[in-house]
Design a protein around this motif. Sequence first.
Motif, short mmCIF file in Angstrom:
data_model
loop_
_atom_site.label_atom_id
_atom_site.label_comp_id
_atom_site.label_asym_id
_atom_site.label_seq_id
_atom_site.Cartn_x
_atom_site.Cartn_y
_atom_site.Cartn_z
N ALA A 1 0.83 -1.21 0.00
CA ALA A 1 0.00 0.00 0.00
C ALA A 1 0.86 1.25 0.00
CB ALA A 1 -0.93 -0.01 1.21
N ALA A 2 1.96 1.23 0.74
CA ALA A 2 2.87 2.37 0.78
C ALA A 2 3.50 2.61 -0.59
CB ALA A 2 3.95 2.15 1.84
N ALA A 3 3.89 1.52 -1.26
CA ALA A 3 4.47 1.65 -2.59
C ALA A 3 3.44 2.23 -3.56
CB ALA A 3 4.95 0.28 -3.08
N ALA A 4 2.22 1.75 -3.47
CA ALA A 4 1.16 2.27 -4.34
C ALA A 4 0.87 3.74 -4.02
CB ALA A 4 -0.12 1.44 -4.17
N ALA A 5 0.94 4.10 -2.74
CA ALA A 5 0.71 5.49 -2.34
C ALA A 5 1.75 6.41 -2.95
CB ALA A 5 0.70 5.61 -0.83
N ALA A 6 2.99 5.93 -3.05
CA ALA A 6 4.05 6.76 -3.64
C ALA A 6 3.76 7.08 -5.10
CB ALA A 6 5.39 6.02 -3.52
N GLU A 7 2.96 6.25 -5.74
CA GLU A 7 2.64 6.46 -7.15
C GLU A 7 1.31 7.19 -7.35
OE1 GLU A 7 4.68 2.85 -9.55
OE2 GLU A 7 2.91 2.27 -8.38
N HIS A 8 0.40 7.06 -6.38
CA HIS A 8 -0.95 7.56 -6.62
C HIS A 8 -1.41 8.63 -5.63
CE1 HIS A 8 -1.48 4.35 -9.54
NE2 HIS A 8 -1.11 3.45 -8.63
N ARG A 9 -0.59 8.99 -4.64
CA ARG A 9 -1.05 9.91 -3.61
C ARG A 9 -1.40 11.27 -4.22
NH1 ARG A 9 2.30 12.89 -5.35
NH2 ARG A 9 4.44 13.24 -4.74
N THR A 10 -2.39 11.88 -3.60
CA THR A 10 -2.83 13.22 -3.99
C THR A 10 -2.37 14.21 -2.92
OG1 THR A 10 -4.94 13.06 -2.81
CG2 THR A 10 -4.87 12.23 -5.09
N ASP A 11 -2.58 15.48 -3.20
CA ASP A 11 -2.26 16.49 -2.20
C ASP A 11 -3.10 16.29 -0.94
OD1 ASP A 11 -0.41 17.63 -3.87
OD2 ASP A 11 -1.75 19.23 -4.59
N THR A 12 -4.35 15.86 -1.13
CA THR A 12 -5.22 15.60 0.01
C THR A 12 -4.69 14.45 0.85
OG1 THR A 12 -7.16 16.40 -1.20
CG2 THR A 12 -7.56 14.98 0.71
N ALA B 1 10.53 1.41 3.78
CA ALA B 1 10.29 2.20 4.99
C ALA B 1 9.12 1.63 5.80
CB ALA B 1 10.01 3.66 4.61
N MET B 2 8.11 1.15 5.10
CA MET B 2 6.98 0.56 5.82
C MET B 2 7.39 -0.76 6.47
SD MET B 2 4.02 0.53 7.05
CE MET B 2 3.30 2.00 6.34
N LEU B 3 8.23 -1.54 5.81
CA LEU B 3 8.72 -2.77 6.43
C LEU B 3 9.52 -2.45 7.69
CD1 LEU B 3 9.92 -5.17 3.57
CD2 LEU B 3 8.03 -5.51 5.18
N GLU B 4 10.33 -1.41 7.63
CA GLU B 4 11.09 -1.02 8.82
C GLU B 4 10.16 -0.60 9.95
OE1 GLU B 4 14.59 2.14 10.20
OE2 GLU B 4 14.09 1.88 8.08
N LEU B 5 9.11 0.12 9.60
CA LEU B 5 8.12 0.53 10.60
C LEU B 5 7.49 -0.70 11.25
CD1 LEU B 5 5.39 3.27 10.08
CD2 LEU B 5 4.89 1.13 11.23
N LEU B 6 7.15 -1.69 10.44
CA LEU B 6 6.53 -2.90 10.97
C LEU B 6 7.51 -3.72 11.80
CD1 LEU B 6 4.33 -3.92 7.91
CD2 LEU B 6 3.57 -2.92 10.08
N ALA C 1 7.88 10.54 3.85
CA ALA C 1 8.88 11.18 3.00
C ALA C 1 9.04 10.42 1.69
CB ALA C 1 10.22 11.25 3.74
N ARG C 2 9.10 9.09 1.75
CA ARG C 2 9.24 8.30 0.52
C ARG C 2 7.98 8.39 -0.34
NH1 ARG C 2 13.16 8.15 3.31
NH2 ARG C 2 13.26 10.14 2.23
N VAL C 3 6.82 8.44 0.31
CA VAL C 3 5.57 8.60 -0.44
C VAL C 3 5.55 9.96 -1.15
CG1 VAL C 3 3.06 8.90 -0.21
CG2 VAL C 3 4.21 7.02 0.98
N ARG C 4 5.93 11.00 -0.44
CA ARG C 4 5.94 12.35 -1.02
C ARG C 4 6.92 12.44 -2.20
NH1 ARG C 4 5.83 14.96 3.20
NH2 ARG C 4 3.88 16.11 2.99
N GLU C 5 8.04 11.75 -2.09
CA GLU C 5 9.06 11.78 -3.14
C GLU C 5 8.67 10.95 -4.36
OE1 GLU C 5 12.43 10.31 -1.08
OE2 GLU C 5 12.68 12.11 0.15
N GLY C 6 7.58 10.16 -4.23
CA GLY C 6 7.19 9.29 -5.33
C GLY C 6 8.13 8.12 -5.52
N ASP C 7 8.63 7.58 -4.41
CA ASP C 7 9.63 6.50 -4.43
C ASP C 7 8.96 5.20 -3.94
OD1 ASP C 7 11.72 4.75 -4.10
OD2 ASP C 7 12.83 5.98 -2.66
N PRO C 8 8.39 4.40 -4.84
CA PRO C 8 7.68 3.19 -4.42
C PRO C 8 8.56 2.20 -3.65
CG PRO C 8 7.18 3.71 -6.70
CD PRO C 8 8.32 4.59 -6.30
N ASP C 9 9.78 1.95 -4.15
CA ASP C 9 10.66 0.99 -3.47
C ASP C 9 11.05 1.51 -2.08
OD1 ASP C 9 10.58 -0.70 -5.64
OD2 ASP C 9 12.43 0.08 -6.52
N GLY C 10 11.35 2.79 -2.01
CA GLY C 10 11.71 3.37 -0.71
C GLY C 10 10.55 3.35 0.26
#
Length: 239
Positions: free
Chosen positions: A125-136, A226-231, A213-222
Amino acid sequence: MSRVAPVVQAPVDASAYAGRGVHKVAVEALALRLFDGTYEEGDTLDLPRLMAEFDVSQTVLREAIKVLTTKGLLDARQKRGTFVRPRVEWNLLDTDVLRWRLAAGAPNDFFADLLALRRAVEPAAAAAAAEHRTDTDLAALDAALDAMAASDGDPVLAVRADASFHTALLAASGNRFFAQMRRVIIPVLVTRDRQVHAGAHDDPLPTHAAVVARVREGDPDGAYDAMLELLDLSLRDHP
């Protein structure tokens, strides 16, 4: 051979469900008995006795049974009657079933299973968010981080902020199925967070901020890593 569940002498305390309606009373009271060990797998329900104990009509009780049947908890057969289905067949993805399971007290392996589910879903989901996130989406994630920083050790605020973060991340994926997983992940996350916030643990803000930060940068792999590290941090806090 199935057994008839033992008689429970204590009457149902309907006052605990004031304002919810007699149907809701019957559903909640019967569900409680399924989860507190009153009934075992394969037990046959004594419907006349339940009608008397709950002080409800046959129609109300049958409607309550229908609700629990649709959730995978009960079944009915001719000549056998209404009985408790095997627990492995209970629908844990149903929000009510999950709520009842948590309220009754979940074993550690239940939370371990949920963490395994999160590891399968949230990094993707985090990887997908890096590609599809909106300003909202980014604003919602930033608001969750701000709330986390402002919690200042308050466990209630910290749990609320954590739930907001994961809800926002799943929504930011742009995948409607990932977004719906909040119905399973968030209630268990909140329950577990309430336990771990009672003790001292690593500050969760840096790992959550790294995901954003990785989501904002549009970095799916990052974002995935990052989410794996969080988990992984969550795993250390949830032994």
